[in-house]
Design a protein around this motif. Structure first.
Motif, PDB file in Angstrom:
ATOM      1  N   LYS A   1      75.205   7.308   5.537  1.00 30.02           N
ATOM      2  CA  LYS A   1      76.525   6.763   5.177  1.00 30.02           C
ATOM      3  C   LYS A   1      76.837   7.034   3.711  1.00 30.02           C
ATOM      4  N   SER A   2      75.801   7.112   2.886  1.00 28.70           N
ATOM      5  CA  SER A   2      75.970   7.509   1.484  1.00 28.70           C
ATOM      6  C   SER A   2      74.844   8.502   1.191  1.00 28.70           C
ATOM      7  N   PRO A   3      75.051   9.439   0.249  1.00 26.23           N
ATOM      8  CA  PRO A   3      74.049  10.493   0.037  1.00 26.23           C
ATOM      9  C   PRO A   3      72.677   9.891  -0.295  1.00 26.23           C
ATOM     10  N   PRO A   4      71.608  10.512   0.248  1.00 22.97           N
ATOM     11  CA  PRO A   4      70.267   9.923   0.152  1.00 22.97           C
ATOM     12  C   PRO A   4      69.745   9.795  -1.273  1.00 22.97           C
ATOM     13  N   PHE A   5      70.264  10.630  -2.186  1.00 21.36           N
ATOM     14  CA  PHE A   5      69.757  10.543  -3.556  1.00 21.36           C
ATOM     15  C   PHE A   5      70.826  10.057  -4.533  1.00 21.36           C
ATOM     16  N   GLU A   6      71.821   9.354  -3.967  1.00 17.55           N
ATOM     17  CA  GLU A   6      72.806   8.648  -4.792  1.00 17.55           C
ATOM     18  C   GLU A   6      72.769   7.192  -4.357  1.00 17.55           C
ATOM     19  N   PRO A   7      71.790   6.449  -4.891  1.00 16.77           N
ATOM     20  CA  PRO A   7      71.544   5.087  -4.396  1.00 16.77           C
ATOM     21  C   PRO A   7      72.754   4.170  -4.599  1.00 16.77           C
TER      22      PRO A   7
END
Lengths: 463, 463
Positions: free
Chosen positions: B99-105
């Motif tokens: 749902k949100s990029p894996p490396f943009e917490p």
């Protein structure tokens, strides 16, 4: 009858040449690229029937490749023999393994065939064996020794499932009316051991699926706590045989008729070398139902085999999965009197009853076919036996084939007559394989023997 | 100890921000494209250890990715805790499901986490859980309440098999000397049900092949007369369990130690809803060894599961083949005291003995690992129990994990110390899956609880 052998001797070189010509047609029914060749082959067969003495020859259209029909009616009150054969052949692949091109027939001597063997696709299956009947007819017609009526039905789709045959039978019951059907599309045990295939097994083929959880599970987290569909399937399959290797499905053997002691004794006369059999398969022991010999187990007894099984992780290395499903393909070979629809139902009911709580089981029937048998006291069998005895000097062994030839029970159902499977090929003919061949001796011996079948059959039919 | 909680409250916003920064590094050890990112992550962890108060921080080269080492030695006569964790993460695929990029917490509230959960690859496994320990150290150092020595060993290859770890342990036994190992890389049963993983199952994984004839055979011609490797394999597999679903391999249970009634009673305190369990898996019943509950079956009992099976025809439709071979991958989950080498041998001997004449059986061991257990009267367990009781208000449930964590028995063998698996994650964290997350509450609760482990462990170690 006395003039038959001299006629054959006089014309045998031509008979061989004619077969070589017929073998040049690449009548591969499975490959549309050869369709014109298949059609040309039908015409060539029709011509050959005319030349042999048939009166009414037709190339009958079907939805697929034509069926060549021909007849020679001597007297409607005499018995009628219907000869079946096929003019199409298996694909010749892999071409690289042929020593000579598959559609450029040559004769080469071999250890088994010092008289030479004809190498070509279709040499044995079935152009060679079918053409014996045409040449046998020529012999009888030219020597005025045809004792009965004869009809030919030579199809071009045997290697692709004979899909037009059933409709043709239904539409031509009158034309095809006969007393006995004669086919040469099987083998004999050895050159000096003639045999007649008297039975074929039926088949019920099903696919089963065992479903556990709704997804694959990690065996660390779930192992031991939920039913594993593979373990369950293995248990269910294992329970289908008892300690004597008998099938445990209730009712499975109910309709099976035990063979007479006489027929078992005759079967046992077939030469069989158990040590050579094991050596050829590289096994240290045979395996099967208690109380029966190897040749009985694979011919006159019904069996159940798993033909395929799969489930879970089957790639390289290790994956600790408990799969959601496991599958198997299971087939049962049936013997005369077992009904494949009934057996499929018995299997389904029993297999589902084996499922423990925690799994669901699905059984999907694939297809099936009835078994077939010609009793060895049938006059067709007796005529064949006498014919072989005359030309081979020894009576044939009645052989129950373990496999299925679906057209034989189809003929019985649609035309109401028994079939005599009088094959002259050998297991070593490499049918369906590269370097298919047919012994010249076998070819000529077939042409010599067939007229005696006509003779004895007519005699016995007259009573 | 009184100053810990105020310090945590004061700095918790920063603690969260720091973790978010660490989660931005795409430290995917499985994909060489990220190798520089993995190396950068090691440096970031080293910096964090220094800032938290470690004295000697090193980024230690290995044959693979570096192991970050740090220590804070207060007094060599005091106990030493070795903290293990890993800074590498699983690949984030399939990216499309995030749902949100894996490396943009990002922090999002969920029903289970009204305080918010941190969404990023590695949030729970293991950057978040590892970072709790670094922040717990900071709390203890800054509040002058570190009661013992601490060493950190944070590796970068856990997700690809920890292949450099064993050599590192062997080469650094002195440096890594410790009294107890502390790891947060597992979960707890629920937010209000803390648990300590006290045992892990071992594993023996083998592949078996049953060979019949030297080639695939036609089931019509050979069915019933030779051993069918699939049927035989099914029978052999079926016989590996008895009617009570106990494994039948002689000696299999010989070394299994039955759990004490006390530990079974404690285990049974874990909330477990059998109906919900069955519903989640879509099964109508559980299945397993008689006399044990589902939670016991998948944790404290050894098991045997087929993980894969294949043989014969598995494509579309039907093929009447008796295959020359059938194969299965079989794994056994083992419990403490069973030796996986011995079990592999027992299996091999027994499985081969099951083969009937007519087939050959091959057993090829794949890999294995020892089971592991921390007794619940061990002071490490007692210290963890008291720590949870202090911060959760309830003592933890001792949990025996059904899976294997190979490094834990490796630590015991190479360093001679027990491991306390004090996890703060939840099953719902979606580790190894898209949308991995870690509850902010869990993260802070971990930082709060860890110092109490240090405190009670030191107290108990002093006796």
């Amino acid at each position: 009858m006395d003039r038959l052998k001299p006629y054959l001797s006089e014309h045998q070189e031509r008979f061989i040449k004619e077969l070589l010509e017929l073998l040049k047609y690449p009548s591969v029914s499975a490959d549309p690229a050869f369709s014109q060749d298949v059609l040309n082959t039908a015409d060539a067969v029709a011509d050959a029937l005319r030349q042999a003495g048939c009166d009414a020859v037709e190339v009958c259209d079907t939805r697929g490749y034509p069926i060549v029909y021909g007849e020679k009616v001597v007297d409607p009150s005499l018995p009628t023999i219907l000869v079946y054969g096929h003019y199409d052949v298996q694909p010749p692949d892999p071409l690289g393994l042929w020593k000579s091109p598959p559609f450029e027939p040559v004769i080469r001597e071999t250890e088994l065939h010092p008289e030479g063997a004809i190498y070509a696709r279709g040499a044995s299956d079935d152009k060679g064996q079918m053409y014996m009947h045409i040449k046998a007819l020529e012999c009888m017609v030219r020597t005025h020794s045809l004792p009965c009526n004869v009809k030919f039905m030579i199809e071009g789709e045997e290697e692709v499932g004979s899909s037009s045959l059933e409709a043709f039978l239904k539409e031509n019951r009158g034309k095809l009316a006969n007393d006995i059907i004669l086919i040469s599309d099987t083998g004999m045990i050895a050159k000096d051991v003639p045999s007649v295939t008297t039975g074929l097994r039926g088949l019920s083929y099903v696919e089963v699926t065992v479903t556990g959880a709704n997804r694959d599970l990690h065996s660390g987290l779930y192992g031991g706590a939920v039913a594993n569909p593979i373990n369950v399937l293995a248990k269910m399959i294992a329970s289908l045989h008892d300690a004597d290797n008998r099938v445990t499905i209730p009712g499975f053997y109910d309709r099976v008729v035990e063979l007479s002691a006489k027929e078992r004794a005759l079967m046992a006369e077939a030469p069989f070398d158990l040590e050579a059999y094991k050596k050829a398969l590289d096994i240290d022991a045979v395996y099967g139902e208690k109380g029966y010999t190897t040749n009985e187990r694979n011919a006159i007894r019904p069996t159940l085999d798993v033909n395929g099984i799969w489930g879970g992780y089957t790639g390289e290395g290790a994956k600790t999965v408990i799969p959601g499903q496991a599958h198997a393909k299971i087939s049962m070979r049936l013997v005369p009197n077992q009904d494949w629809h009934e057996i499929t139902e018995l299997f389904t009911r029993h297999f589902k009853s084996l499922a423990p709580a925690g799994v669901r089981v699905e059984v999907r029937p694939h297809h099936g076919g009835q078994a077939y048998v010609t009793p060895i006291d049938h006059i067709g069998y007796l005529a064949a036996s006498k014919a072989y005895e005359t030309t081979f000097g020894t009576r044939p062994v009645p052989h129950r084939g373990g496999g299925s030839i679906p057209i034989v029970p189809l003929f019985e159902r649609e035309l109401g007559s028994k079939t005599i499977l009088m094959g002259f090929g050998l297991d070593s003919d490499a049918i369906h394989s590269p370097n298919e061949h047919f012994g010249v001796w076998n070819y000529l011996k077939g042409i010599e023997t067939i007229p005696y079948f006509y003779h004895y059959y007519t005699e016995l039919a007259k009573g």
